[in-house]
Design a protein around this motif. Sequence first.
Motif, PDB file in Angstrom:
ATOM      1  N   ILE A   1       0.569  -1.490  -0.253  1.00  0.00           N
ATOM      2  CA  ILE A   1      -0.290   0.277   0.251  1.00  0.00           C
ATOM      3  C   ILE A   1       1.079   1.286  -0.085  1.00  0.00           C
ATOM      4  N   PHE A   2       2.145   0.759   0.663  1.00  0.00           N
ATOM      5  CA  PHE A   2       2.954   2.644   0.942  1.00  0.00           C
ATOM      6  C   PHE A   2       3.273   2.748  -0.327  1.00  0.00           C
ATOM      7  N   TYR A   3       3.962   1.435  -1.580  1.00  0.00           N
ATOM      8  CA  TYR A   3       4.078   1.534  -3.184  1.00  0.00           C
ATOM      9  C   TYR A   3       3.409   1.875  -3.897  1.00  0.00           C
ATOM     10  N   SER A   4       2.359   1.630  -3.689  1.00  0.00           N
ATOM     11  CA  SER A   4       0.990   1.487  -4.729  1.00  0.00           C
ATOM     12  C   SER A   4       1.135   3.474  -5.433  1.00  0.00           C
ATOM     13  N   TYR A   5       1.009   4.300  -4.266  1.00  0.00           N
ATOM     14  CA  TYR A   5       1.624   5.376  -5.014  1.00  0.00           C
ATOM     15  C   TYR A   5       3.067   5.676  -5.946  1.00  0.00           C
ATOM     16  N   ASN A   6       3.181   4.887  -6.083  1.00  0.00           N
ATOM     17  CA  ASN A   6       4.379   4.934  -6.952  1.00  0.00           C
ATOM     18  C   ASN A   6       3.166   4.711  -8.227  1.00  0.00           C
ATOM     19  N   PHE A   7       2.911   3.386  -8.592  1.00  0.00           N
ATOM     20  CA  PHE A   7       1.984   3.456  -9.285  1.00  0.00           C
ATOM     21  C   PHE A   7       0.454   3.643 -10.101  1.00  0.00           C
ATOM     22  N   ILE A   8       0.243   4.021  -8.772  1.00  0.00           N
ATOM     23  CA  ILE A   8      -0.892   4.641  -9.154  1.00  0.00           C
ATOM     24  C   ILE A   8      -0.908   6.048  -7.759  1.00  0.00           C
ATOM     25  N   PRO A   9      -0.575   7.038  -9.275  1.00  0.00           N
ATOM     26  CA  PRO A   9      -1.064   8.586  -7.862  1.00  0.00           C
ATOM     27  C   PRO A   9      -2.002   8.992  -7.886  1.00  0.00           C
ATOM     28  N   ILE A  10      -1.569  10.203  -6.467  1.00  0.00           N
ATOM     29  CA  ILE A  10      -2.943  10.407  -5.259  1.00  0.00           C
ATOM     30  C   ILE A  10      -3.734  11.290  -6.423  1.00  0.00           C
ATOM     31  N   ASP A  11      -3.418  12.032  -7.340  1.00  0.00           N
ATOM     32  CA  ASP A  11      -4.089  13.094  -8.441  1.00  0.00           C
ATOM     33  C   ASP A  11      -4.698  12.430  -9.363  1.00  0.00           C
ATOM     34  N   ALA A  12      -4.957  11.074 -10.423  1.00  0.00           N
ATOM     35  CA  ALA A  12      -4.564  10.300 -10.747  1.00  0.00           C
ATOM     36  C   ALA A  12      -6.256   9.664 -11.019  1.00  0.00           C
ATOM     37  N   PHE A  13      -7.093   9.289 -11.752  1.00  0.00           N
ATOM     38  CA  PHE A  13      -8.137   8.297 -12.219  1.00  0.00           C
ATOM     39  C   PHE A  13      -8.219   7.173 -12.125  1.00  0.00           C
ATOM     40  N   ILE A  14      -8.269   6.197 -12.432  1.00  0.00           N
ATOM     41  CA  ILE A  14      -8.434   4.991 -13.180  1.00  0.00           C
ATOM     42  C   ILE A  14      -9.326   4.106 -14.112  1.00  0.00           C
ATOM     43  N   PRO A  15      -8.451   3.977 -14.721  1.00  0.00           N
ATOM     44  CA  PRO A  15      -8.981   3.944 -16.755  1.00  0.00           C
ATOM     45  C   PRO A  15      -9.646   2.749 -16.446  1.00  0.00           C
ATOM     46  N   PHE A  16     -11.283   3.067 -16.042  1.00  0.00           N
ATOM     47  CA  PHE A  16     -11.934   1.955 -15.898  1.00  0.00           C
ATOM     48  C   PHE A  16     -12.813   1.368 -17.126  1.00  0.00           C
ATOM     49  N   GLN A  17     -12.549   2.030 -18.079  1.00  0.00           N
ATOM     50  CA  GLN A  17     -12.990   1.760 -19.528  1.00  0.00           C
ATOM     51  C   GLN A  17     -11.756   0.696 -19.920  1.00  0.00           C
ATOM     52  N   ASN A  18     -10.129   0.237 -19.027  1.00  0.00           N
ATOM     53  CA  ASN A  18      -9.165  -0.334 -19.405  1.00  0.00           C
ATOM     54  C   ASN A  18     -10.368  -2.028 -19.440  1.00  0.00           C
ATOM     55  N   GLU A  19     -10.268  -3.073 -20.472  1.00  0.00           N
ATOM     56  CA  GLU A  19     -10.316  -4.756 -20.023  1.00  0.00           C
ATOM     57  C   GLU A  19     -10.123  -4.566 -20.061  1.00  0.00           C
ATOM     58  N   SER A  20      -8.694  -4.596 -19.894  1.00  0.00           N
ATOM     59  CA  SER A  20      -7.295  -5.484 -19.333  1.00  0.00           C
ATOM     60  C   SER A  20      -7.861  -5.639 -16.990  1.00  0.00           C
ATOM     61  N   ILE A  21      -8.232  -5.133 -16.940  1.00  0.00           N
ATOM     62  CA  ILE A  21      -8.931  -4.805 -15.785  1.00  0.00           C
ATOM     63  C   ILE A  21      -9.420  -5.916 -15.379  1.00  0.00           C
ATOM     64  N   VAL A  22     -10.622  -6.228 -15.657  1.00  0.00           N
ATOM     65  CA  VAL A  22     -11.302  -7.252 -15.626  1.00  0.00           C
ATOM     66  C   VAL A  22     -11.119  -8.397 -15.676  1.00  0.00           C
ATOM     67  N   ASP A  23     -10.683  -8.411 -16.545  1.00  0.00           N
ATOM     68  CA  ASP A  23      -9.926  -9.472 -17.418  1.00  0.00           C
ATOM     69  C   ASP A  23      -9.137  -9.972 -16.183  1.00  0.00           C
ATOM     70  N   TYR A  24      -8.232  -9.136 -16.231  1.00  0.00           N
ATOM     71  CA  TYR A  24      -7.139 -10.334 -14.884  1.00  0.00           C
ATOM     72  C   TYR A  24      -7.554 -10.759 -13.680  1.00  0.00           C
ATOM     73  N   ILE A  25      -8.443  -9.583 -13.191  1.00  0.00           N
ATOM     74  CA  ILE A  25      -9.005 -10.302 -11.916  1.00  0.00           C
ATOM     75  C   ILE A  25     -10.367 -11.059 -11.848  1.00  0.00           C
TER      76      ILE A  25
END
Length: 259
Positions: free
Chosen positions: A146-170
């Motif tokens: 959770i600490f290093y998650s800010y290196n991948f997901i900045p605090i001011d960035a939004f999640i690309p929900f339109q990215n189908e790879s997220i659903v496929d990966y889950i």
Amino acid sequence: MLDMINISAIPIFLLIFVRVAAFFVTLPLFSYRTIPTHFKIGFSFFLAFIMFYTIDSPSIVFDEMFLLLLIKEIIIGLLIGLLAYIILSAVQIAGGFIDFQMGFAIANVIDPQTGAQSPLIGQYFYIIALLFLLSVDGHHLLIDGIFYSYNFIPIDAFIPFQNESIVDYIIKTFNTMFLIAFQIAIPIVGCLFLVDVALGIIARTVPQLNVFVVGLPLKIFVSFVVILFFLSLYVVLAKNLFEWMFQSIRSLMQLFGGA
């Protein structure tokens, strides 16, 4: 007193605190009911306070976008912790497979940590997995996640929900979890299948023998013997399970960050 408090930093701290608190809501070991709620809130607060001075964050104000960022932080924390919980649930699913073959499926117990029913052997395997996780400092690695998650997901960035790879990966991760559960249970389930075949042959050759009376204690005895022999193999599978859990969390954060 007000001069000592940086008012402009309050929105950033709230976003960090919300992500950390949501992460501990679904994270294994930290989300259990046996841990007091005030301890979870206090631990999340002080961890967010430490992370606030180590994370590069832009200036954020209370506006209409702040609510969306707040919802985004809640979703990220919940999904990352939930993914770890789903992967670790493979141990209890494997225990459910074993209990069904042993005849223990009707004797579920209440897990005091989650409040849900869990199989006997699954609860036994799950406790061993948690102790193994603590022995290798896996809980520290989860906090590092959770600490290093800010290196991948900045605090001011939004999640690309339109990215189908997220659903496929889950979905792929969910399918792999069942495959790992089957790998954990297959030694005991395979041996019990051979016991069922042997009992079927005995029932055909010796009709006077009541296999229903002999079969249940025999399958329980064989199951405990096989579990004793394959316990070292289970520890190796649990080690691989944790490595895959950390890798899956990292990959999910990369997809959230648009990588």
